[in-house]
Design a protein around this motif. Sequence first.
Motif, mmCIF file in Angstrom:
data_model
loop_
_atom_site.group_PDB
_atom_site.id
_atom_site.type_symbol
_atom_site.label_atom_id
_atom_site.label_comp_id
_atom_site.label_asym_id
_atom_site.label_seq_id
_atom_site.Cartn_x
_atom_site.Cartn_y
_atom_site.Cartn_z
ATOM 1 N N ALA A 21 0.825 -1.205 0.000
ATOM 2 C CA ALA A 21 0.000 0.000 0.000
ATOM 3 C C ALA A 21 0.861 1.258 0.000
ATOM 4 O O ALA A 21 0.581 2.211 -0.749
ATOM 5 C CB ALA A 21 -0.929 -0.007 1.212
ATOM 6 N N VAL A 22 1.923 1.271 0.799
ATOM 7 C CA VAL A 22 2.814 2.437 0.844
ATOM 8 C C VAL A 22 3.533 2.599 -0.493
ATOM 9 O O VAL A 22 3.691 3.719 -0.999
ATOM 10 C CB VAL A 22 3.813 2.315 2.013
ATOM 11 C CG1 VAL A 22 4.918 3.355 1.909
ATOM 12 C CG2 VAL A 22 3.084 2.442 3.336
ATOM 13 N N VAL A 25 1.104 4.210 -2.923
ATOM 14 C CA VAL A 25 0.904 5.626 -2.610
ATOM 15 C C VAL A 25 2.122 6.452 -3.039
ATOM 16 O O VAL A 25 1.981 7.506 -3.677
ATOM 17 C CB VAL A 25 0.598 5.826 -1.106
ATOM 18 C CG1 VAL A 25 0.665 7.287 -0.708
ATOM 19 C CG2 VAL A 25 -0.746 5.232 -0.766
ATOM 20 N N ARG A 28 2.387 6.618 -6.866
ATOM 21 C CA ARG A 28 1.467 7.598 -7.454
ATOM 22 C C ARG A 28 1.967 9.021 -7.238
ATOM 23 O O ARG A 28 1.714 9.904 -8.058
ATOM 24 C CB ARG A 28 0.074 7.449 -6.863
ATOM 25 C CG ARG A 28 -0.653 6.242 -7.399
ATOM 26 C CD ARG A 28 -2.056 6.192 -6.894
ATOM 27 N NE ARG A 28 -2.745 5.022 -7.447
ATOM 28 C CZ ARG A 28 -3.919 4.636 -7.062
ATOM 29 N NH1 ARG A 28 -4.567 5.298 -6.124
ATOM 30 N NH2 ARG A 28 -4.473 3.574 -7.607
#
Length: 187
Positions: A21-22, A25, A28
């Motif tokens: 997930a990190v 993020v 992006r």
Amino acid sequence: MRRTVKFVPLALLLSLAVELAVFVVVGRAIGFGAATLLVFAASLLGLVLLRREGIRAWRGFRDAAQSGRPPGGQVTDGLIGLLGALLLATPGLVSGVVGLVLLVPPVRRLARGGIQRSAERRVSSMTAGDLFGPRRVHVYRGAPQQPAGEQPAPAPQTPPHTAPQQQPVTPVVDDGRAIEGEIVEPR
């Protein structure tokens, strides 16, 4: 120990999900190419530091053992450095940040103190003394205290028709003053 072992697969799965997930993020925000290069650079830095911290830990242990000092502090410090470098070498942004934080000297001192306290609770005080040296004990002056639930022992009474042959031995209380010292257990 067994209770914590059964949560290891769950913790690994959770850490993998957090890392992913990190990464998404950060990818992006700065681009996936740059995020991938950041992960590879952190892993390469971790591999270099892993070698350096391993050599440093071994030298610290060897020097402490040769000089006759307890090696526990050097071993603990070396293990924290190795853990930090290993986390930095592990591909992932969160593990890299945690690894870098563990390599910062003030954080390393805090972690070493926590590990030392944990180890002292789990092993006998004699073993902890051999590993980390004698513990400091702070003693404060105050009135003598009775252990919880105990009543003071009454003075022994002698029958009125017999004369005591010797005086009963009373423990030395030192008027309630404490003496600062070191805890030493027989080996």
